[in-house]
Design a protein around this motif. Sequence first.
Motif, PDB file in Angstrom:
ATOM      1  N   ARG A   1       0.824  -1.212   0.000  1.00  0.00           N
ATOM      2  CA  ARG A   1       0.000   0.000   0.000  1.00  0.00           C
ATOM      3  C   ARG A   1       0.855   1.258   0.000  1.00  0.00           C
ATOM      4  O   ARG A   1       0.465   2.278  -0.560  1.00  0.00           O
ATOM      5  CB  ARG A   1      -0.926   0.013   1.225  1.00  0.00           C
TER       6      ARG A   1
ATOM      7  N   THR B   1       2.078   1.701  -3.650  1.00  0.00           N
ATOM      8  CA  THR B   1       1.057   2.200  -4.571  1.00  0.00           C
ATOM      9  C   THR B   1       0.585   3.600  -4.207  1.00  0.00           C
ATOM     10  O   THR B   1      -0.097   4.236  -4.998  1.00  0.00           O
ATOM     11  CB  THR B   1      -0.175   1.284  -4.576  1.00  0.00           C
TER      12      THR B   1
ATOM     13  N   LEU C   1      -1.376   4.313  -1.605  1.00  0.00           N
ATOM     14  CA  LEU C   1      -2.634   4.321  -0.853  1.00  0.00           C
ATOM     15  C   LEU C   1      -2.402   4.730   0.597  1.00  0.00           C
ATOM     16  O   LEU C   1      -3.274   5.300   1.238  1.00  0.00           O
ATOM     17  CB  LEU C   1      -3.291   2.942  -0.893  1.00  0.00           C
TER      18      LEU C   1
ATOM     19  N   LEU D   1      -1.114   9.074  -3.490  1.00  0.00           N
ATOM     20  CA  LEU D   1      -1.656   8.687  -4.788  1.00  0.00           C
ATOM     21  C   LEU D   1      -2.000   9.915  -5.614  1.00  0.00           C
ATOM     22  O   LEU D   1      -1.720   9.975  -6.806  1.00  0.00           O
ATOM     23  CB  LEU D   1      -2.908   7.836  -4.535  1.00  0.00           C
TER      24      LEU D   1
ATOM     25  N   LEU E   1       1.540   6.051 -12.358  1.00  0.00           N
ATOM     26  CA  LEU E   1       0.528   5.064 -11.990  1.00  0.00           C
ATOM     27  C   LEU E   1       0.546   3.886 -12.956  1.00  0.00           C
ATOM     28  O   LEU E   1       0.385   2.732 -12.573  1.00  0.00           O
ATOM     29  CB  LEU E   1      -0.862   5.702 -11.993  1.00  0.00           C
TER      30      LEU E   1
ATOM     31  N   MET F   1      -1.107  -3.651 -10.035  1.00  0.00           N
ATOM     32  CA  MET F   1      -1.325  -4.514  -8.878  1.00  0.00           C
ATOM     33  C   MET F   1      -2.295  -5.645  -9.240  1.00  0.00           C
ATOM     34  O   MET F   1      -3.242  -5.438  -9.985  1.00  0.00           O
ATOM     35  CB  MET F   1      -1.903  -3.646  -7.758  1.00  0.00           C
TER      36      MET F   1
ATOM     37  N   TYR G   1      -4.631  -8.659  -7.225  1.00  0.00           N
ATOM     38  CA  TYR G   1      -5.113  -8.897  -5.866  1.00  0.00           C
ATOM     39  C   TYR G   1      -5.289 -10.374  -5.561  1.00  0.00           C
ATOM     40  O   TYR G   1      -5.367 -11.217  -6.456  1.00  0.00           O
ATOM     41  CB  TYR G   1      -6.460  -8.196  -5.674  1.00  0.00           C
TER      42      TYR G   1
ATOM     43  N   MET H   1      -8.015 -11.839  -4.047  1.00  0.00           N
ATOM     44  CA  MET H   1      -9.336 -12.329  -4.397  1.00  0.00           C
ATOM     45  C   MET H   1      -9.741 -11.743  -5.741  1.00  0.00           C
ATOM     46  O   MET H   1     -10.183 -10.611  -5.814  1.00  0.00           O
ATOM     47  CB  MET H   1     -10.365 -11.917  -3.345  1.00  0.00           C
TER      48      MET H   1
ATOM     49  N   THR I   1     -13.297 -10.121  -6.035  1.00  0.00           N
ATOM     50  CA  THR I   1     -13.616  -8.759  -5.640  1.00  0.00           C
ATOM     51  C   THR I   1     -12.762  -7.741  -6.376  1.00  0.00           C
ATOM     52  O   THR I   1     -12.953  -6.554  -6.219  1.00  0.00           O
ATOM     53  CB  THR I   1     -13.414  -8.568  -4.121  1.00  0.00           C
ATOM     54  N   ALA I   2     -11.821  -8.220  -7.177  1.00  0.00           N
ATOM     55  CA  ALA I   2     -10.950  -7.288  -7.885  1.00  0.00           C
ATOM     56  C   ALA I   2     -11.521  -6.895  -9.238  1.00  0.00           C
ATOM     57  O   ALA I   2     -10.964  -6.071  -9.932  1.00  0.00           O
ATOM     58  CB  ALA I   2      -9.566  -7.887  -8.062  1.00  0.00           C
ATOM     59  N   MET I   3     -12.627  -7.535  -9.618  1.00  0.00           N
ATOM     60  CA  MET I   3     -13.259  -7.181 -10.886  1.00  0.00           C
ATOM     61  C   MET I   3     -14.690  -6.754 -10.627  1.00  0.00           C
ATOM     62  O   MET I   3     -15.403  -7.395  -9.861  1.00  0.00           O
ATOM     63  CB  MET I   3     -13.254  -8.379 -11.824  1.00  0.00           C
TER      64      MET I   3
ATOM     65  N   ARG J   1      -5.444  -7.440 -17.168  1.00  0.00           N
ATOM     66  CA  ARG J   1      -5.743  -6.030 -16.920  1.00  0.00           C
ATOM     67  C   ARG J   1      -4.467  -5.279 -16.497  1.00  0.00           C
ATOM     68  O   ARG J   1      -4.223  -4.163 -16.945  1.00  0.00           O
ATOM     69  CB  ARG J   1      -6.797  -5.908 -15.819  1.00  0.00           C
TER      70      ARG J   1
END
Lengths: 306, 545
Positions: free
Chosen positions: B330, B333, B335, B354, B362, B367, B369, B371, B374-376, B438
């Motif tokens: 984090r 990135t 965050l 950020l 960027l 990144m 993830y 899961m 939940t990443a899409m 992606r």
Amino acid sequence: MNTQYENYSAAAEVGAVRKRRSRLERIWIDLKKAPLSAWFGMIVVFAYMVVALFAPLIAPYGEAEVFPEANAAWSSQFIFGTDQIGRDMLSRLIYGARNTMGIALMTTLLSFLIGGSLGLIAAISRGWLDQLLSRSVDVLMAIPSLIFALMLLSIFGSTVTNLVIIIALLDSTRVFRLTRSVAVNVVVMDYVEAAKLRGEGLGWIMRKELLPNIMPPLVAEFGLRFSFVFLTIAALSFLGVGIQPPTADWGSMVRDNANLIQFAGIDFRIGLTPLLPAAAIALLTVAVNFVVDWFLHKTSGIRDEH
Amino acid sequence: MDADEMNNNQSGAAAGDVLLEMRDVHIEGFSDEQWHPIIKGVDITLKRGEIMGLIGESGAGKSTLGLAAMGFARPGCRITKGTIRFDNQELTELPKKNKRELWGTRIAYVAQSAAASFNPAHRLIDQTVEAANRSQIRPVAESRSDAIDLFKALQLPSPDTIGSRYPHQVSGGQLQRVMTAMAMSPRPDLIIFDEPTTALDVTTQVEVLASMRKIVEEFHTAAIYITHDLAVVAQMADFIKVLRYGDEVEEAPTRSMLSAPQQEYTKSLWSVRDFEKPEEQGDDVVLSLDGIDAAYGKTKVLHDINISLTRGKTVAVVGESGSGKSTAARVITGLLPPGKGQVVFNGEALPRELKGRSKEQLQRIQMIYQMADTAMNPRQTVGQIIGRPLDFYLGLTGAAQEKRVLELLKMIELDESFIDRLPSELSGGQKQRICIARALAAEPEIIICDEVTSALDQIVQEGILKLLLSLQKEFGISYLFITHDIATVKAISDEIVVMFQGKVVEQGLKSEILNPPYPEYTKLLLSSVPEMDPDWLTNLLSERA
């Protein structure tokens, strides 16, 4: 089975592949499973919409057309009689659908626009902005909304525009609460974080990442809010600060003809006259609620036991 | 209290009796307006005191079968055929009322996510004794002291008082053990463990496994242990059944299954984690964290972290949960702005937040993830998901965008038919591949992979890891690979960073870290990784004792 591993390919992995159906087919499948109450609700809502849209074609007389005989009894000329200054009740009921529903619809749309977008912004940004918005909403919600609306309408005057804006603002607090609370659950998803990391702006995240995923509860709430707004407008009109004459409106029709109820002993049907607009209000509210109930159950993901 | 004394409600039942017998069980699930077979005729015979391991990839029907052993089918499922005899009662014909008397008292269930299975509003001990009190196994007054004995047997810290805490006040591993105590409290004849340690990290998993095994042996309880982790099941089970596509592949005693699997599918499960990338030392530093401190509010999570990543190489960050691995990601990135220190990318310091970073910066750090679910965005199609970074960073739209999406799909070994699927229509491995595509679409220099394989089955994991390696070779991407799984580390990394309690314990080449001499924590971490040896846990425990 023995060769499965040797020929391993990612494309052949079994996902939950479904039969592709067009949107129309899916809607039809859902409708077929809808309970009787939902069907009843949908038919009633549809009927109201037809009446509202084609009011001039359906109504036997004009909205403000005055006939010499006031408070006429039910007859073949005036099916539901005439009101206190001699306007045809049936025609006014039909035009009332258009006015009351149209204004309620506009108000609800406006309140969703305001409450929905502020709710999404609060959910995404959190921090002080969220606090500021949420606490202001708390303050607004602490004031009884009908009394507040009455006060504001008497300050600014009861025009249709004022009515729509004031009720929409007061109602948007509840929309804000709902939108914010469902959106915070989506905001923490990785795909929203991924969008932030990509550098997407607030507008994109609101429209493309959040909104499609929180639609079902918002649609259901839209139906409910519509009912409440509708009732509020009717109540305000009944109190005399809502929609102003000569515009036909169910709330004021109840008030104007309320004293006819005392003649129910002489002519039962005359006594019923003030109850007709009240029944129109009640029926629509119940019908919308039936539809919303079914829709909520359908989207809640609760499976019926087979 | 003596184990025999505690085991008195099964008096007269000798070990070796058949406790559960399932014959030709068929189960169907309802989806998309149709009934689909989930279990296609599986037999199970379980004797008292035996532990059966049930393994298979996700979607194989393991949990459905485990629940069927209780005579239960989830809403939307139905048992269509077959017999399920539990202690000479036919569960498929038993009325629900009688089944409810069995559930929780004679057959208990330990779910995967203990945190989701406890009621957050009640104290642990009240929930532990609930089933036993309901069925009046023993006087209510005694059940509390019995629960404390169970807490002791499960080696929970301060067993006398831990019961008065609420679920959120104990750790995940402790909660999983309390749940085992809850299942044990009425002294059931059968316990079904459904992936009880999958959500725990290795060092905690060892403790939980050891205490579960101890208590099951002590009370001579039969158990069905469901997992996709072979090494774990090897420690627990007397015999193993392999399940695939709702059908039995093979069943054998644990030792012979491990040493001589008969079926090709089983063999492939066994051999899957053998591959290992030869390590290479990089020289061109692309990203470095210099003296990073970071905190969530007042809680300091990272203490003076230094990590460096070289071009085209993989650095694996390992450590148990709470060690600060994901926090480091984090910080990179943007965050979580660091309190002290800086992130240097290609020789220049990145803005801390950020908001301050350019689109170009960027774009270069992407990144992936843990899961993929939940990443899409569930409402976007694969084409939209992969297409967005193409449009956003590279300005590709229309036909050019579609062409590039198809190229990317080909790179991740999926065909063009996937372009208008929704995430819900993909398998776990396919989802993770789309997430890789992606990230790839942005043409990054660095990809941060946060536990990208830990939610996947082993065969699928291997596929993903191989894909990542080949992409690295082709495009020279550097990976910062966060994981707690040592097998994954071996497979993919060049360098390893070991983290513990927000500090870097050591960083070095794979061969240096994975071979002695170890710092103490690295040793604990490495020795906690389950091995495919039925005696591993026993040996480890006696070693550590």
